[in-house]
Design a protein around this motif. Structure first.
Motif, PDB file in Angstrom:
ATOM      1  N   GLY A 116      -2.513  -8.816   2.349  1.00  0.00           N
ATOM      2  CA  GLY A 116      -2.271  -8.370   3.720  1.00  0.00           C
ATOM      3  C   GLY A 116      -0.776  -8.230   3.996  1.00  0.00           C
ATOM      4  N   LYS A 117      -0.019  -9.178   3.482  1.00  0.00           N
ATOM      5  CA  LYS A 117       1.441  -9.131   3.604  1.00  0.00           C
ATOM      6  C   LYS A 117       2.008  -7.946   2.819  1.00  0.00           C
ATOM      7  N   MET A 118       1.463  -7.716   1.619  1.00  0.00           N
ATOM      8  CA  MET A 118       1.968  -6.628   0.773  1.00  0.00           C
ATOM      9  C   MET A 118       1.638  -5.261   1.356  1.00  0.00           C
ATOM     10  N   GLU A 119       0.501  -5.140   2.027  1.00  0.00           N
ATOM     11  CA  GLU A 119       0.135  -3.866   2.653  1.00  0.00           C
ATOM     12  C   GLU A 119       1.169  -3.461   3.699  1.00  0.00           C
ATOM     13  N   LYS A 120       1.654  -4.429   4.461  1.00  0.00           N
ATOM     14  CA  LYS A 120       2.614  -4.138   5.526  1.00  0.00           C
ATOM     15  C   LYS A 120       3.953  -3.651   4.979  1.00  0.00           C
ATOM     16  N   VAL A 121       4.280  -4.058   3.742  1.00  0.00           N
ATOM     17  CA  VAL A 121       5.546  -3.623   3.141  1.00  0.00           C
ATOM     18  C   VAL A 121       5.494  -2.148   2.762  1.00  0.00           C
ATOM     19  N   GLY A 122       4.305  -1.683   2.352  1.00  0.00           N
ATOM     20  CA  GLY A 122       4.165  -0.280   2.001  1.00  0.00           C
ATOM     21  C   GLY A 122       4.703   0.063   0.628  1.00  0.00           C
ATOM     22  N   TYR A 123       4.277  -0.682  -0.370  1.00  0.00           N
ATOM     23  CA  TYR A 123       4.737  -0.425  -1.740  1.00  0.00           C
ATOM     24  C   TYR A 123       4.201   0.901  -2.268  1.00  0.00           C
ATOM     25  N   GLU A 124       5.017   1.565  -3.059  1.00  0.00           N
ATOM     26  CA  GLU A 124       4.575   2.780  -3.746  1.00  0.00           C
ATOM     27  C   GLU A 124       3.833   2.438  -5.035  1.00  0.00           C
ATOM     28  N   ARG A 125       4.108   1.248  -5.549  1.00  0.00           N
ATOM     29  CA  ARG A 125       3.501   0.836  -6.820  1.00  0.00           C
ATOM     30  C   ARG A 125       3.313  -0.682  -6.792  1.00  0.00           C
ATOM     31  N   GLU A 145     -11.324  -7.492  -9.368  1.00  0.00           N
ATOM     32  CA  GLU A 145     -12.325  -6.958  -8.448  1.00  0.00           C
ATOM     33  C   GLU A 145     -11.991  -7.330  -6.998  1.00  0.00           C
ATOM     34  N   LYS A 146     -11.638  -8.592  -6.786  1.00  0.00           N
ATOM     35  CA  LYS A 146     -11.299  -9.046  -5.434  1.00  0.00           C
ATOM     36  C   LYS A 146     -10.072  -8.299  -4.902  1.00  0.00           C
ATOM     37  N   ALA A 147      -9.049  -8.154  -5.738  1.00  0.00           N
ATOM     38  CA  ALA A 147      -7.846  -7.439  -5.314  1.00  0.00           C
ATOM     39  C   ALA A 147      -8.162  -5.985  -4.974  1.00  0.00           C
ATOM     40  N   MET A 148      -8.974  -5.349  -5.817  1.00  0.00           N
ATOM     41  CA  MET A 148      -9.317  -3.938  -5.591  1.00  0.00           C
ATOM     42  C   MET A 148     -10.163  -3.759  -4.336  1.00  0.00           C
ATOM     43  N   ASN A 149     -11.044  -4.708  -4.072  1.00  0.00           N
ATOM     44  CA  ASN A 149     -11.880  -4.615  -2.870  1.00  0.00           C
ATOM     45  C   ASN A 149     -11.037  -4.701  -1.602  1.00  0.00           C
ATOM     46  N   ILE A 150      -9.941  -5.420  -1.688  1.00  0.00           N
ATOM     47  CA  ILE A 150      -9.033  -5.500  -0.534  1.00  0.00           C
ATOM     48  C   ILE A 150      -8.196  -4.230  -0.428  1.00  0.00           C
ATOM     49  N   TRP A 155      -5.141   2.258   4.112  1.00  0.00           N
ATOM     50  CA  TRP A 155      -5.054   3.685   4.387  1.00  0.00           C
ATOM     51  C   TRP A 155      -4.283   4.402   3.291  1.00  0.00           C
ATOM     52  N   VAL A 156      -3.206   3.766   2.825  1.00  0.00           N
ATOM     53  CA  VAL A 156      -2.440   4.332   1.705  1.00  0.00           C
ATOM     54  C   VAL A 156      -2.584   3.403   0.507  1.00  0.00           C
ATOM     55  N   ILE A 157      -3.219   3.898  -0.515  1.00  0.00           N
ATOM     56  CA  ILE A 157      -3.402   3.102  -1.733  1.00  0.00           C
ATOM     57  C   ILE A 157      -2.279   3.446  -2.707  1.00  0.00           C
ATOM     58  N   PRO A 158      -1.480   2.453  -3.095  1.00  0.00           N
ATOM     59  CA  PRO A 158      -0.343   2.728  -3.975  1.00  0.00           C
ATOM     60  C   PRO A 158      -0.786   2.933  -5.427  1.00  0.00           C
TER      61      PRO A 158
END
Length: 343
Positions: A116-125, A145-150, A155-158
């Motif tokens: 959740g924290k990493m999503e807010k940063v908006g990583y490209e990779r 699997e757990k990481a991918m499900n999150i 909205w933007v998948i790096p």
């Protein structure tokens, strides 16, 4: 050319928040209800885990976790060394636009919170590194699997890079060889390589047309079964043994921590320890190369429980070779694994 904004996510299995029975119960409930861990039908798993295993096991496990906490200064070594690894890598990548985070598959710091924290940063990779040297569906597979499900809900998948094993990585092998060389192997009658066990049915799902009993991986690495946990464990052992100058008569590969009555990978470590003592062996050096940080399975199961079995049957000392923890070579190895994904 601008660098991609990159995040690195290290994942380990998990640990209770404390050795209190309530925290251990919550940890076991989350862990054992994972369908990749206990791979039976959902109704049967729910009844077995929540109605039988957790109620009876949690109080006993809490006492063992208390022993572990006390041994490691009141902390979980798995969590302590995960944070140390994260912080050291942050130092390496400081100023490079690469952030490093650490999460547990079960309990805290949770994947939900960290991602959740990493999503807010908006990583490209994002580079995902489950800290399990040998691939198993119940460890690496579950973490990914757990990481991918999150991440799939973002909205933007790096761009994603996943390192799903490193059982034969030269740095990882060398790091364990260096740990072993801290002991005079000539003083020991035998060397035990003990890996976390798995039900045979989970191994055979990797190669459904081949039974474990018919597989030749104890004698040679089978390239056609590169995702087989057992195959990888034996190859890790051969490489470490080679680095230590051991021949096949000087060591045994075995599997620990079985649960339930269904067939698990054999030979069983506790039985091997007993047999070695009965055969007149007095000192055994034990590696647990499936774990990159010390934990319940290393410090308590091997260090205490196997020591007791060994003594009861005429042996003197089972010497555990500590895990990689925060050794410099191990930290450099993790950086190299990540760097290879960034090229």
């Amino acid at each position: 050319m601008t660098k991609k904004k990159t995040g690195v996510l290290l994942i380990n299995l998990g640990t209770p928040d404390s050795p209190k029975t309530g925290d251990v119960r919550r940890y076991l409930t989350e862990f054992l209800n994972d369908p990749r861990v206990i791979d039976i039908n959902a109704v049967g798993r729910t009844l077995l885990v929540n109605g039988v295993i957790v109620p009876f096991r949690a109080p006993k496990s809490a006492k063992i976790y208390k022993e572990l906490w006390d041994l490691w200064g009141g902390e979980s070594p798995l969590l302590t060394y995960g944070i140390k690894l994260r912080d050291r890598l942050r130092e390496f990548y400081k100023g490079d636009g690469i952030d490093v985070e650490f999460a547990m598959r079960y309990k805290n710091p949770s994947l939900d919170e960290v991602l959740g924290k990493m999503e807010k940063v908006g990583y490209e990779r994002i580079v995902i590194l489950p800290l399990f040297p040998q691939y198993a569906s119940s460890s690496t597979g579950s973490a990914v699997e757990k990481a991918m499900n999150i991440i799939r809900k973002w909205w933007v998948i790096p761009e994603l890079k996943i390192i799903n094993h490193f059982y034969d990585n030269p740095g990882y092998i060398k790091a364990f060889v260096e740990k072993g060389r801290q002991y005079n192997i000539d003083e020991y009658d035998h060397v035990l390589f003990s890996y976390h066990g798995l039900p045979e049915r989970q191994i055979e799902k990797v190669h459904p047309n081949l039974k474990c009993s018919d597989c030749t991986c104890p004698k040679q690495f089978n390239p056609g079964q590169e995702s087989c946990y057992r195959n990888q464990c034996y190859q890790t052992t051969r490489l470490i043994a080679q680095g230590l100058g051991l021949d096949s008569s000087q060591y045994t590969v075995a599997f620990q921590s079985r649960l339930g009555s269904t067939p698990w990978l054999t030979p069983y470590s506790d039985q091997v320890v007993e047999e070695l003592a009965k055969a007149g062996k007095k000192k055994v050096l034990a590696f647990s190369a499936a774990f990159i940080a010390d934990c319940l399975e290393t410090s308590i199961e091997i260090g205490d429980e196997y020591q007791e079995i060994f003594e009861e049957n005429g042996g003197e000392k089972v010497q555990l070779v500590e895990s990689l923890n925060d050794s410099e070579l191990w930290i450099e190895t993790v950086k190299s694994l990540v760097d290879n994904q960034l090229k």
